[in-house]
Design an enzyme around this catalytic site. Structure first.
Site, mmCIF file in Angstrom:
data_model
loop_
_atom_site.group_PDB
_atom_site.id
_atom_site.type_symbol
_atom_site.label_atom_id
_atom_site.label_comp_id
_atom_site.label_asym_id
_atom_site.label_seq_id
_atom_site.Cartn_x
_atom_site.Cartn_y
_atom_site.Cartn_z
ATOM 1 N N SER A 139 0.873 -1.183 0.000
ATOM 2 C CA SER A 139 0.000 0.000 0.000
ATOM 3 C C SER A 139 0.903 1.223 0.000
ATOM 4 C CB SER A 139 -0.860 0.013 1.266
ATOM 5 O OG SER A 139 -1.449 1.274 1.444
ATOM 6 N N TYR A 152 -2.456 -0.589 10.524
ATOM 7 C CA TYR A 152 -2.495 -1.065 9.134
ATOM 8 C C TYR A 152 -1.186 -0.712 8.426
ATOM 9 C CZ TYR A 152 -3.864 -1.295 4.202
ATOM 10 O OH TYR A 152 -3.910 -1.585 2.860
HETATM 11 N N1 LIG Z 1 -8.619 -0.781 -1.788
HETATM 12 C C1 LIG Z 1 -7.641 0.026 -1.416
HETATM 13 O O1 LIG Z 1 -7.811 1.253 -1.372
HETATM 14 C C2 LIG Z 1 -6.284 -0.551 -1.085
HETATM 15 C C3 LIG Z 1 -5.197 0.357 -1.015
HETATM 16 C C4 LIG Z 1 -3.948 -0.143 -0.714
HETATM 17 C C5 LIG Z 1 -3.758 -1.494 -0.498
HETATM 18 N N2 LIG Z 1 -4.824 -2.348 -0.556
HETATM 19 C C6 LIG Z 1 -4.564 -3.774 -0.305
HETATM 20 O O2 LIG Z 1 -5.094 -4.545 -1.349
HETATM 21 C C7 LIG Z 1 -5.404 -5.860 -0.871
HETATM 22 C C8 LIG Z 1 -6.803 -6.234 -1.314
HETATM 23 O O3 LIG Z 1 -7.741 -5.343 -0.732
HETATM 24 P P1 LIG Z 1 -9.070 -4.897 -1.485
HETATM 25 O O4 LIG Z 1 -9.004 -3.444 -1.680
HETATM 26 O O5 LIG Z 1 -9.346 -5.756 -2.639
HETATM 27 O O6 LIG Z 1 -10.127 -5.141 -0.307
HETATM 28 P P2 LIG Z 1 -11.374 -6.145 -0.244
HETATM 29 O O7 LIG Z 1 -12.316 -5.868 -1.352
HETATM 30 O O8 LIG Z 1 -11.875 -6.026 1.154
HETATM 31 O O9 LIG Z 1 -10.740 -7.601 -0.461
HETATM 32 C C9 LIG Z 1 -9.897 -8.182 0.475
HETATM 33 C C10 LIG Z 1 -9.766 -9.652 0.185
HETATM 34 O O10 LIG Z 1 -8.856 -10.236 1.128
HETATM 35 C C11 LIG Z 1 -9.463 -11.398 1.648
HETATM 36 N N3 LIG Z 1 -8.989 -11.812 2.945
HETATM 37 C C12 LIG Z 1 -8.970 -11.133 4.116
HETATM 38 N N4 LIG Z 1 -8.477 -11.908 5.093
HETATM 39 C C13 LIG Z 1 -8.197 -13.122 4.545
HETATM 40 C C14 LIG Z 1 -7.670 -14.344 5.016
HETATM 41 N N5 LIG Z 1 -7.376 -14.510 6.313
HETATM 42 N N6 LIG Z 1 -7.475 -15.362 4.141
HETATM 43 C C15 LIG Z 1 -7.800 -15.225 2.832
HETATM 44 N N7 LIG Z 1 -8.324 -14.099 2.316
HETATM 45 C C16 LIG Z 1 -8.520 -13.064 3.166
HETATM 46 C C17 LIG Z 1 -10.951 -11.055 1.697
HETATM 47 O O11 LIG Z 1 -11.714 -12.226 1.860
HETATM 48 P P3 LIG Z 1 -13.036 -12.244 2.802
HETATM 49 O O12 LIG Z 1 -14.127 -11.669 1.921
HETATM 50 O O13 LIG Z 1 -13.219 -13.673 3.134
HETATM 51 O O14 LIG Z 1 -12.738 -11.372 3.983
HETATM 52 C C18 LIG Z 1 -11.095 -10.399 0.333
HETATM 53 O O15 LIG Z 1 -11.206 -11.368 -0.675
HETATM 54 C C19 LIG Z 1 -5.227 -5.822 0.647
HETATM 55 O O16 LIG Z 1 -3.972 -6.397 0.966
HETATM 56 C C20 LIG Z 1 -5.213 -4.328 0.959
HETATM 57 O O17 LIG Z 1 -4.473 -4.033 2.107
HETATM 58 C C21 LIG Z 1 -6.082 -1.903 -0.843
#
Ligand SMILES: NC(=O)c1ccc[n+]([C@@H]2O[C@H](COP(=O)([O-])OP(=O)(O)OC[C@H]3O[C@@H](n4cnc5c(N)ncnc54)[C@H](OP(=O)(O)O)[C@@H]3O)[C@@H](O)[C@H]2O)c1
Length: 284
Positions: A139, A152
Site C-alpha cells: 500500500s 495497518y
Molecule cells: N482498496 C484500497 O484502497 C487498497 C489500497 C492499498 C492497499 N490495498 C490492499 O489490497 C489488498 C486487497 O484489498 P481490497 O481493496 O481488494 O479489499 P477487499 O475488497 O476487502 O478484499 C480483500 C480480500 O482479502 C481477503 N482476505 C482477508 N483476510 C483473509 C484471510 N485470512 N485469508 C484469505 N483471504 C482473506 C478477503 O476475503 P473475505 O471476503 O473472506 O474477507 C477479500 O477477498 C489488501 O492487501 C489491501 O491491504 C487496498
C-alpha cells in the site's frame, strides 16, 4: 509471453477478484483462492469458460494453506505455480493510543504472517525450477503513515521490509519479488476498514470529536479512488514483464504524495495531515 499458472490470495473481493478475472481473460491459468465458499462459487460462475479454478485458502490457517498447496499440486500436475499474488488483507483503522492489542495481532496475522506463510509454502517449487515471481500487494501507507492508519500501516511497512529482503535473497535463484503499492482503489476495503473503526468511535475516546467526522473523511478519500482495473493492469505487468520493477505505485498520481514526503520536512507533513484529518480541534 506464454500462459502462466497464477495463484491469487483474497480473490473473493476487490483487487484480487478483479485481477483473477483479468489475468484469466489474458490467457493465464488462474487459481483464485479465498475463504468464502459462496464467493468462490460466484466467481467460478462469472469466469465461465476461462481457465480459472477456485481453491479454499485462509492465509491465517496453516492447515488451510497446506491443503490448498496439495490441491494446487494436483491441478498443476506437480509443476506448481509461476506467479504468486499475495493480495489477501484488510485495513484496521484505530487511534494507536487506544487500539486493542488483539486487533493489532489479528491485523499482523493476516497482512504479514499470512503473506509470509503462503510464500514459504509455494516457494520451494519455484526455487527448484529456478523461475518464479512473487507479487506482494502492499500500500502507499507501506511507505508513509497517516493518523488512525498506524496498525495497518505497520503491517504494510512489514510487508515492504520482508519483500525487499526476499527480493535480494531470491534474485540469484531466478525469482523476482515485486511490490504493488496501491493508493485508494474502489473495493470493499474502505467499508470494511470503517467497520474496524466503529468500536473506537466511543464517547470516552480522546479522539471522539475527530472520529465523529470519519464519514466525511471517507467521502473525501472515495473521491480520489480509482477502479480495480488499474491494479489489475499493474499486476499483469508485474507478472509478465521480463524485468519487472521492484515496486509499482498505482494510480500514478500517488507518486505525488510520495514526492511530498521525500521533499517536505516531516513536521510540515504532520501539520498538513493534522489539518486534513481535523486533528487540530484537539489542540490545547
Ligand atoms: N482498496 C484500497 O484502497 C487498497 C489500497 C492499498 C492497499 N490495498 C490492499 O489490497 C489488498 C486487497 O484489498 P481490497 O481493496 O481488494 O479489499 P477487499 O475488497 O476487502 O478484499 C480483500 C480480500 O482479502 C481477503 N482476505 C482477508 N483476510 C483473509 C484471510 N485470512 N485469508 C484469505 N483471504 C482473506 C478477503 O476475503 P473475505 O471476503 O473472506 O474477507 C477479500 O477477498 C489488501 O492487501 C489491501 O491491504 C487496498
Amino acid at each position: 509471453m506464454s500462459e502462466l499458472n497464477v495463484l491469487v490470495t483474497g480473490a473473493t473481493s476487490g483487487i484480487g477478484r478483479h485481477a483473477s478475472l483479468h489475468l484469466a481473460r489474458r490467457g493465464h491459468r488462474v487459481i483464485a483462492t479465498g475463504r468464502s465458499a459462496d464467493a468462490l462459487s460466484t466467481l467460478r460462475q462469472e469466469a465461465g469458460d476461462l481457465a480459472l479454478t477456485t481453491v479454499r485458502l485462509d492465509v491465517t490457517d496453516t492447515r488451510s494453506i497446506y491443503e490448498a498447496a496439495a490441491e494446487v499440486d494436483r491441478l498443476t500436475e506437480g509443476r506448481g505455480i509461476d506467479v504468486l499474488v499475495n493480495n489477501a488483507g484488510y485495513g484496521l483503522l484505530a487511534p494507536v493510543a487506544e487500539v486493542r492489542i488483539d486487533d493489532v495481532r489479528a491485523q499482523l496475522e493476516t497482512n504479514v504472517l499470512g503473506l509470509l506463510a503462503v510464500t514459504q509454502v509455494f516457494l520451494p517449487k519455484m526455487i527448484s525450477r529456478g523461475r518464479g515471481r512473487i507479487i506482494n500487494i502492499s500500500s502507499v501507507v507501506g511507505r508513509t503513515s497517516f493518523p488512525f492508519y498506524g496498525a495497518y500501516s505497520a503491517s504494510k511497512h512489514a510487508v515492504e521490509a520482508l519483500s525487499d529482503a526476499l527480493r535480494m535473497e531470491l534474485a540469484p535463484l531466478g525469482i523476482n519479488v515485486v511490490l504493488v503499492e496501491p493508493g485508494p482503489i474502489r473495493t470493499e476495503f474502505v467499508e470494511r476498514a470503517m467497520g474496524t473503526l466503529s468500536p473506537y468511535r466511543k464517547p470516552g475516546s480522546i479522539y471522539a470529536s475527530v472520529l465523529a467526522r470519519a464519514e466525511k473523511l471517507r467521502e473525501k478519500a472515495d473521491a480520489y479512488s480509482v477502479g480495480p482495473e488499474r491494479t489489475s493492469r499493474v499486476i499483469e505487468r508485474a507478472a509478465v514483464s521480463r524485468r519487472p520493477c521492484a515496486r509499482y505505485v498505482v494510480p500514478r498520481r500517488v507518486y505525488l504524495v510520495l514526492a511530498l514526503y521525500a521533499l517536505l520536512p516531516t513536521r510540515l507533513m504532520d501539520a498538513i495531515l493534522a489539518w486534513a484529518m481535523g486533528l487540530r480541534v484537539l489542540a490545547k
